[in-house]
Design a protein around this motif. Structure first.
Motif, PDB file in Angstrom:
ATOM      1  N   ARG A  40      22.752  39.090  39.123  1.00 55.55           N
ATOM      2  CA  ARG A  40      22.782  38.445  40.439  1.00 55.55           C
ATOM      3  C   ARG A  40      21.804  39.110  41.405  1.00 55.55           C
ATOM      4  O   ARG A  40      21.548  40.313  41.356  1.00 55.55           O
ATOM      5  CB  ARG A  40      24.197  38.401  41.021  1.00 55.55           C
ATOM      6  CG  ARG A  40      24.749  39.689  41.607  1.00 55.55           C
ATOM      7  CD  ARG A  40      24.281  39.921  43.013  1.00 55.55           C
ATOM      8  NE  ARG A  40      25.289  39.708  44.013  1.00 55.55           N
ATOM      9  CZ  ARG A  40      25.154  40.088  45.287  1.00 55.55           C
ATOM     10  NH1 ARG A  40      24.062  40.737  45.687  1.00 55.55           N
ATOM     11  NH2 ARG A  40      26.082  39.851  46.160  1.00 55.55           N
ATOM     12  N   TYR A  68      29.307  31.953  43.910  1.00 53.49           N
ATOM     13  CA  TYR A  68      30.187  31.541  42.800  1.00 53.49           C
ATOM     14  C   TYR A  68      29.454  31.302  41.491  1.00 53.49           C
ATOM     15  O   TYR A  68      30.077  30.914  40.509  1.00 53.49           O
ATOM     16  CB  TYR A  68      31.043  30.323  43.187  1.00 53.49           C
ATOM     17  CG  TYR A  68      31.707  30.517  44.531  1.00 53.49           C
ATOM     18  CD1 TYR A  68      32.511  31.637  44.760  1.00 53.49           C
ATOM     19  CD2 TYR A  68      31.484  29.639  45.589  1.00 53.49           C
ATOM     20  CE1 TYR A  68      33.074  31.864  46.001  1.00 53.49           C
ATOM     21  CE2 TYR A  68      32.047  29.864  46.829  1.00 53.49           C
ATOM     22  CZ  TYR A  68      32.836  30.980  47.028  1.00 53.49           C
ATOM     23  OH  TYR A  68      33.384  31.210  48.266  1.00 53.49           O
ATOM     24  N   SER A  98      28.048  32.368  38.046  1.00 50.61           N
ATOM     25  CA  SER A  98      28.345  33.435  37.112  1.00 50.61           C
ATOM     26  C   SER A  98      27.022  34.010  36.627  1.00 50.61           C
ATOM     27  O   SER A  98      26.153  33.274  36.158  1.00 50.61           O
ATOM     28  CB  SER A  98      29.139  32.868  35.926  1.00 50.61           C
ATOM     29  OG  SER A  98      29.437  33.895  35.012  1.00 50.61           O
ATOM     30  N   SER A 132      27.764  39.435  37.802  1.00 53.24           N
ATOM     31  CA  SER A 132      28.857  38.834  38.578  1.00 53.24           C
ATOM     32  C   SER A 132      29.506  37.785  37.690  1.00 53.24           C
ATOM     33  O   SER A 132      29.570  36.612  38.022  1.00 53.24           O
ATOM     34  CB  SER A 132      28.329  38.188  39.870  1.00 53.24           C
ATOM     35  OG  SER A 132      27.471  37.090  39.565  1.00 53.24           O
ATOM     36  N   ALA A 163      32.005  35.380  35.727  1.00 54.82           N
ATOM     37  CA  ALA A 163      33.297  34.766  35.996  1.00 54.82           C
ATOM     38  C   ALA A 163      34.295  35.338  35.007  1.00 54.82           C
ATOM     39  O   ALA A 163      33.939  35.680  33.883  1.00 54.82           O
ATOM     40  CB  ALA A 163      33.186  33.257  35.825  1.00 54.82           C
ATOM     41  N   HIS A 174      39.677  37.518  36.865  1.00 61.71           N
ATOM     42  CA  HIS A 174      39.759  38.088  38.208  1.00 61.71           C
ATOM     43  C   HIS A 174      38.490  37.859  39.009  1.00 61.71           C
ATOM     44  O   HIS A 174      38.230  38.537  40.000  1.00 61.71           O
ATOM     45  CB  HIS A 174      40.038  39.578  38.127  1.00 61.71           C
ATOM     46  CG  HIS A 174      41.406  39.907  37.643  1.00 61.71           C
ATOM     47  ND1 HIS A 174      41.829  39.579  36.371  1.00 61.71           N
ATOM     48  CD2 HIS A 174      42.465  40.506  38.250  1.00 61.71           C
ATOM     49  CE1 HIS A 174      43.079  39.975  36.228  1.00 61.71           C
ATOM     50  NE2 HIS A 174      43.486  40.528  37.354  1.00 61.71           N
ATOM     51  N   SER A 175      37.636  36.947  38.573  1.00 68.06           N
ATOM     52  CA  SER A 175      36.352  36.762  39.258  1.00 68.06           C
ATOM     53  C   SER A 175      35.913  35.315  39.226  1.00 68.06           C
ATOM     54  O   SER A 175      36.036  34.638  38.205  1.00 68.06           O
ATOM     55  CB  SER A 175      35.286  37.636  38.583  1.00 68.06           C
ATOM     56  OG  SER A 175      33.993  37.184  38.923  1.00 68.06           O
ATOM     57  N   MET A 176      35.417  34.850  40.358  1.00 67.33           N
ATOM     58  CA  MET A 176      34.867  33.500  40.439  1.00 67.33           C
ATOM     59  C   MET A 176      33.344  33.552  40.518  1.00 67.33           C
ATOM     60  O   MET A 176      32.702  32.676  41.076  1.00 67.33           O
ATOM     61  CB  MET A 176      35.430  32.781  41.665  1.00 67.33           C
ATOM     62  CG  MET A 176      36.756  32.122  41.382  1.00 67.33           C
ATOM     63  SD  MET A 176      36.557  30.787  40.174  1.00 67.33           S
ATOM     64  CE  MET A 176      38.261  30.430  39.822  1.00 67.33           C
ATOM     65  N   GLY A 177      32.765  34.649  40.019  1.00 67.39           N
ATOM     66  CA  GLY A 177      31.313  34.761  40.060  1.00 67.39           C
ATOM     67  C   GLY A 177      30.852  35.503  41.298  1.00 67.39           C
ATOM     68  O   GLY A 177      31.595  36.310  41.856  1.00 67.39           O
ATOM     69  N   LYS A 178      29.648  35.220  41.733  1.00 66.66           N
ATOM     70  CA  LYS A 178      29.071  35.928  42.885  1.00 66.66           C
ATOM     71  C   LYS A 178      29.835  35.584  44.166  1.00 66.66           C
ATOM     72  O   LYS A 178      30.071  34.417  44.453  1.00 66.66           O
ATOM     73  CB  LYS A 178      27.603  35.523  43.032  1.00 66.66           C
ATOM     74  CG  LYS A 178      26.850  36.379  44.043  1.00 66.66           C
ATOM     75  CD  LYS A 178      25.922  35.551  44.907  1.00 66.66           C
ATOM     76  CE  LYS A 178      25.001  36.419  45.736  1.00 66.66           C
ATOM     77  NZ  LYS A 178      24.333  35.623  46.771  1.00 66.66           N
ATOM     78  N   THR A 179      30.203  36.598  44.914  1.00 62.04           N
ATOM     79  CA  THR A 179      31.079  36.342  46.055  1.00 62.04           C
ATOM     80  C   THR A 179      30.352  36.188  47.385  1.00 62.04           C
ATOM     81  O   THR A 179      30.875  35.577  48.301  1.00 62.04           O
ATOM     82  CB  THR A 179      32.080  37.512  46.225  1.00 62.04           C
ATOM     83  OG1 THR A 179      31.336  38.715  46.229  1.00 62.04           O
ATOM     84  CG2 THR A 179      33.085  37.526  45.095  1.00 62.04           C
ATOM     85  N   GLU A 203      36.583  27.169  45.643  1.00 66.28           N
ATOM     86  CA  GLU A 203      35.158  27.490  45.630  1.00 66.28           C
ATOM     87  C   GLU A 203      34.313  26.218  45.694  1.00 66.28           C
ATOM     88  O   GLU A 203      33.289  26.182  46.374  1.00 66.28           O
ATOM     89  CB  GLU A 203      34.802  28.309  44.385  1.00 66.28           C
ATOM     90  CG  GLU A 203      35.249  29.772  44.450  1.00 66.28           C
ATOM     91  CD  GLU A 203      36.746  29.961  44.235  1.00 66.28           C
ATOM     92  OE1 GLU A 203      37.416  29.027  43.732  1.00 66.28           O
ATOM     93  OE2 GLU A 203      37.266  31.040  44.595  1.00 66.28           O
TER      94      GLU A 203
END
Ligand SMILES: Cc1ncc(C[n+]2csc(CCOP(=O)(O)OP(=O)(O)O)c2C)c(N)n1
Ligand code: SF4
Ligand code: SF4
Ligand SMILES: [Mg+2]
Lengths: 85, 302, 396
Positions: free
Chosen positions: B132, B139, B141, B145, B147, B150-155, B274
Motif C-alpha cells: 500500500r 479498503y 487489499s 494491508s 484483507a 480483522h482487516s478490511m484492507g487499507k484504512t 466500506e
C-alpha cells in the motif's frame, strides 16, 4: 565488447527483446471492419500497432496479447484468438 | 497518422500495463526534444535494462526519492547552457511521488523549475509486490494491508497530491486518466506552454496489482472516472478552470467489482459499511468538484 | 603570481569554486559548511559569479540536483557536513556508480549522537566504499588548491568520478590564514570547461541509471575499481601540473615530511598534519628521528606510497579522527595495517585523537613518540589504540 562507463547506454536497444512469445491470445484485425481510427494504436502499451493505409497493423514480434486493443475497438474489428504455438 | 515511436517495443512491462500506456502517451505529447527523468519503480525497471532501454529520448533514473531534484538540476543546467528549447519532464509512480519523493517534488515546485512532473498513479508500490502507498484507494487489499478476518484492507484516505501541488502556487496542475488519452496528451502539451513548474496526476490502472483481466485496463480507468472516484480537472494559476463532467454517473460497485483487490468487500455483508463509505466518497467528489452534467469535451481518443 | 590575502578557509574554498565556473551550485545549510555557501551566495548576489544557485530542500536534494546537472553536461558543486553528508549517502553511491564527475566539499564534523559540531572524520570516512575519490587537506591554502585540482581529476576522461574534498570544520573552514589566490585566466587555462563523455541530449538519447542484472554487475564494479586505481596516477600528475603552473605542491596521494631517515613516522590526514609537522621539528631539534606521512588521498588509498614511505621506519603511529566502532581501531589504522602487511613491516601503533574536536597539543604528540620510542627499542607496548587526551574520570 567493453561496457560503457557508469552503465550509460544508448536508447532503443529494447528491440532485441522480442516479447511476442509472451502471448497466449493473439489479436486479429478484420481489415473490412477497421477504419484506421487509431484508438488501438493510442492505447497499445507495447507500441505494437501502426496504422498503415487506414488499417491497424499489429507487430506480432512484440505484441503481448493483452487484449486492450480488441476491448477498446469501437467497431469490434479486432478479435482475440487463442494462439497456437 | 502514426508518429515516430519514442517508447520502443521490447520493454518488460506486464501485458496491459497502464503505466506503459501513460508514458507512451506522454512521449507522443512531448515530442522528441525532451529529457525525461524517472524515479525507481515499475516503469524504470521494465524500460531500462542495460543495453536494452526502450527510451528513444534521453532518460535519467537516479533513485526512488529524488526525481524532482534530479529534474531541477537538469533544468538548471540546460538554462546555463542556453538549451532552453529542450523540455524537461519527470514521470514516476505514486510511491515515488506521493510518498518517498514528496520532499524533492515539493522543493522543485517551490523553486519553480520549468519542469512538468507527471505521476502515473497505480495506487501501490507495484515494483516491490503491491504494497500500500498513500495513493491506495481506501479498503483496497494490498500485500501490506491485506484483507482478513480483522482487516478490511487499507484504512486511511487517499492523499490528495494534486491539491498539495496546487498549494505551491504553480501555474499548472491537472489530473487525468489513461482512459482519456487525448485529454491527457493535451494536458501534457498545455503544461509545457507554462513558465514554471507543472504537475499532472494521471490515473494508470495496473492489472497485476489490482487483479483484473489485462484487456480491461482502459475500462477500469474509465470506471474510476465515471463513478466519481477519480475526478478529472485542470487548474491554471491556482484556479480550477475545467472539470470533466460525467454524463451518466455509475455506482462505485461497478468499478470495485471487477478488481480482486476489493473482492473482500463483496464476500459477505461485513463489507457494506466500506462500500457505503466509498460511494459517499464518490458522491462528495461529484458534489465538491461539480462533476455531474453534460460533458463538454466530445472527442476522447485518436 | 596570485594575490596573497588573509582570508577564512571557507572563503578560500568559495573563491576556488567561483573560479571553477560551475553552472549549478546546490546549497543546504549545516554548520560548519554554511560560510562557504554564504560566500558563494554573495558572489552571485553581487554579480561576480554567474551560476544557477539553488537553495534546495535537503542535502538529499542538494546532491541530486548536482547529479542531474552533471548528467545534463554541466559542472556542478555542493557542500555539506556531518548529518547532511550522511543524508547524501545514497545519492553519492549513485553518482559514483554512474561515473559522474561532481565535486563536493565535506566540511568535517562529528556525527551524532551525541550532537557535536566540532571536527573529526567520522562523517566522511563513511564514504570509504562509495567509489568516490576522497582528498583530505591540511590548511586553507591546500583547500583552495585542492578544489581547483578536484574538478580536473573528476572530469578526466579516464577517471570520471565524484571527488569529495574533506576539510576539517572550524580549524580550516573558520580560521583566517594567508592564502594565495590565483588569477582567473590562469585558473581557466588550468581548468577548461567540462566536456562530458555522455550527457542528456535529445540529439543522442542516452539512458542513465540502467539496470544491470547478474550478468554484468561484477563487470561494472571491475571498471569502477579500474578507474579509481587509474586515478592514482592522475591525482599525482595533476598536483605536479598545478605545482608547475602555480608553484605549490601539497602532495599527490601522500606527502612525506622528514620521513627519509625517520624511525618513527606519523600517518594522519587533515588539519592535524600541521600540528604534527610542528611537533616533528621540535622533536628533531631534540635529536629524535621522527617524520610525518600525510595521507592526502584516502580513496584511492595509497598502498604503494605508504609502503615506500615507511620502508625504513621502525614504528608507524597512525592517528585516526574516527572510530570503526566494533573493530577496535580507526579506519586509517585498519587500512594502513592492511597496506603494510608482510615481512619487514614497521610496527603499527594506533591512536584516536581529535574526536569531536578534542585538543591535540605538542605534549600529546611527545607522549605518542615516547611510546613509539619504547616500541622502536624493542620493548613490548600495547598495540591497542590509545585515546589521546581522554578524560578517564568520565569513563571510570
Ligand atoms: C530508498 C528506496 N526504498 C525502497 C526501494 C524499493 N522500491 C523500489 S520500487 C518501489 C515501489 C515503487 O512504487 P511506485 O513509485 O508506486 O511505482 P510502481 O512500481 O508502483 O510503478 C520500492 C518500494 C528503493 N528502491 N529505494
Ligand atoms: S493485444 Fe495488447 S499488446 Fe497486442 S497489439 Fe493489442 S494492445 Fe498491443
Ligand atoms: S505490475 Fe502493474 S504497473 Fe508494474 S509493470 Fe505490471 S502492470 Fe505495469
Ligand atoms: Mg505505484
Amino acid at each position: 565488447m567493453r561496457l560503457n562507463a557508469g552503465a550509460v547506454c544508448a536508447g532503443g536497444g529494447s528491440y532485441v527483446n522480442k516479447t511476442g512469445h509472451w502471448r497466449t491470445f493473439i489479436p486479429r484485425v478484420d481489415t473490412d471492419k477497421c477504419n484506421g481510427c487509431g484508438i488501438c494504436y493510442t492505447y497499445c502499451p507495447d507500441s505494437s500497432i501502426e496504422i498503415v493505409e487506414k488499417t491497424a497493423q499489429i507487430d506480432y514480434d512484440y505484441c503481448k496479447g493483452c487484449g486492450v486493443c480488441a476491448h477498446e475497438c469501437p467497431r469490434e474489428a479486432i478479435a482475440m484468438e487463442e494462439e497456437r504455438k | 497518422m502514426t508518429q515516430k515511436e519514442l517508447f520502443a517495443s521490447g520493454h518488460r512491462g506486464c501485458p496491459g500495463c497502464g503505466a506503459a500506456m501513460a508514458t507512451r502517451m506522454m512521449l507522443r505529447a512531448t515530442g522528441d526534444d525532451v529529457i525525461v527523468v524517472s524515479p525507481t519503480g515499475c516503469l524504470e525497471t521494465f524500460t531500462s535494462m542495460y543495453g536494452e532501454s526502450c527510451w528513444e529520448v534521453p532518460w535519467f533514473h537516479g533513485l526512488f526519492e529524488n526525481a524532482g531534484a534530479i529534474a531541477s538540476g537538469v533544468e538548471a543546467a540546460l538554462k546555463m547552457q542556453g538549451r532552453t528549447d529542450t523540455k524537461v519532464v519527470a514521470i514516476g509512480g505514486d510511491g515515488g511521488t506521493f510518498d518517498i519523493g514528496i520532499g524533492a517534488l515539493s522543493g522543485m515546485l517551490e523553486r519553480g523549475h520549468n519542469v512538468t512532473y507527471i505521476c502515473y498513479d497505480n495506487e501501490a508500490y507495484m515494483n516491490t509486490g503491491v504494497q500500500r502507498s498513500s495513493a491506495t484507494t481506501p479498503y483496497a487489499s494490498t500485500t501490506t494491508s491485506p484483507a482478513g478476518s480483522h482487516s478490511m484492507g487499507k484504512t486511511r484516505p487517499k492523499k490528495n497530491l494534486a491539491a498539495i501541488a496546487l498549494a505551491h502556487d504553480v501555474p499548472y496542475v491537472a489530473t487525468a486518466s489513461i482512459a482519456y488519452p487525448q485529454d491527457f496528451m493535451n494536458k501534457v502539451k498545455k503544461s509545457l506552454t507554462f513558465q514554471g513548474s507543472r504537475f499532472i496526476h494521471v490515473h494508470a490502472p495496473c492489472p497485476i496489482g489490482w487483479g483484473f483481466d489485462t484487456a480491461l485496463t482502459v475500462e477500469v480507468g474509465r470506471l474510476a472516472v465515471e463513478t466519481g472516484l477519480m475526478p478529472i480537472w485542470e487548474a491554471e494559476y491556482g484556479e480550477i478552470t475545467k472539470v470533466r463532467k460525467i454524463r451518466e454517473v455509475k455506482p462505485i460497485e461497478e468499478y470495485l467489482k471487477v478488481q480482486r483487490r476489493f473482492r473482500h468487500l463483496f464476500a459477505s455483508d461485513a463489507g457494506k459499511k466500506e462500500l457505503a463509505a466509498l460511494q459517499e466518497l464518490c458522491n462528495k467528489n461529484i458534489e465538491k468538484m461539480g462533476l455531474a452534467g453534460e460533458r463538454k469535451v466530445t472527442t476522447d481518443v485518436s | 603570481m596570485g594575490k596573497k590575502a588573509v582570508i577564512e578557509g571557507s572563503m578560500a574554498i568559495a573563491i576556488a569554486v567561483k573560479q571553477a565556473r560551475p553552472h549549478v551550485i546546490s546549497a543546504y545549510p549545516i554548520t560548519p559548511q554554511t560560510h562557504i555557501m554564504e560566500f558563494l551566495a554573495d558572489f552571485v548576489a553581487n554579480g561576480e559569479l554567474k551560476t544557477e544557485y539553488l537553495r534546495v530542500d535537503s542535502e538529499f536534494s542538494a546532491a541530486s540536483v548536482a547529479q542531474g546537472a552533471v548528467a545534463a553536461g554541466s559542472r556542478a558543486y555542493t557542500a555539506s557536513a556531518s548529518q547532511g553528508l550522511l543524508l547524501m549517502t545514497e545519492v553519492l553511491y549513485n553518482v559514483a556508480g554512474m561515473r559522474l564527475p561532481m565535486v563536493l566539499t565535506g566540511v568535517n564534523r562529528s556525527v551524532g549522537t551525541p550532537v557535536n559540531i566540532q571536527p573529526d572524520h567520522q562523517d566522511t570516512v563513511l564514504f570509504r566504499d562509495t567509489g568516490m575519490i576522497q582528498l583530505y587537506v591540511e590548511d586553507a591554502q591546500e583547500a583552495y588548491d585542492a578544489h581547483v585540482q578536484a574538478f580536473r581529476i573528476a572530469e578526466d576522461r579516464d577517471v570520471l568520478l565524484p571527488v569529495l574534498v574533506c576539510v576539517d570544520g572550524w580549524t580550516i573552514s573558520h580560521t583566517f590564514e594567508p592564502v594565495e589566490v590565483e588569477e582567473q585566466e590562469k585558473i581557466d587555462a588550468f581548468l577548461p570547461p567540462y566536456k562530458p563523455l555522455y550527457h542528456l541530449d535529445p540529439k543522442k538519447p542516452y539512458t542513465f541509471g540502467s539496470i544491470s542484472i547478474d550478468k554484468d554487475l561484477m563487470e561494472f564494479r571491475y571498471l569502477h575499481e579500474e578507474a579509481i586505481q587509474g586515478a592514482k596516477a592522475k591525482i599525482e600528475a595533476i598536483a605536479r601540473e598545478f605545482e608547475k603552473t602555480f608553484g605549490r605542491y601539497y602532495g599527490g596521494l601522500t606527502q612525506s615530511y622528514k620521513t627519509e631517515d625517520a624511525d618513527i613516522v606519523f600517518v594522519a590526514m587533515g588539519s592535524i598534519i600541521g600540528t604534527l609537522k610542528e611537533a616533528v621539528d621540535e622533536l628533531r631539534a631534540q635529536g629524535k628521528k621522527v617524520g610525518v606521512l600525510k595521507v592526502r588521498s584516502y580513496r584511492p588509498f595509497p598502498v604503494e606510497e605508504i609502503r615506500a614511505a615507511l620502508a625504513n621506519a621502525k614504528v608507524a603511529c597512525v592517528i585516526d579522527r574516527a572510530i570503526s566502532i566494533g573493530f577496535g581501531a580507526g579506519p586509517l589504522t585498519i587500512d594502513t595495517q592492511a597496506a603494510l602487511y608482510g615481512p619487514n613491516a614497521p610496527q603499527v601503533l594506533p591512536f584516536y585523537a581529535g574526536l569531536g574536536g578534542k585538543d591535540v597539543e605538542l605534549k600529546h604528540v611527545a607522549e605518542m613518540v615516547a611510546k613509539a620510542e619504547k616500541a622502536a627499542a624493542g620493548e613490548a607496548v600495547s598495540a591497542e589504540p590509545e585515546y589521546v587526551n581522554i578524560n578517564w574520570n568520565l569513563v571510570s
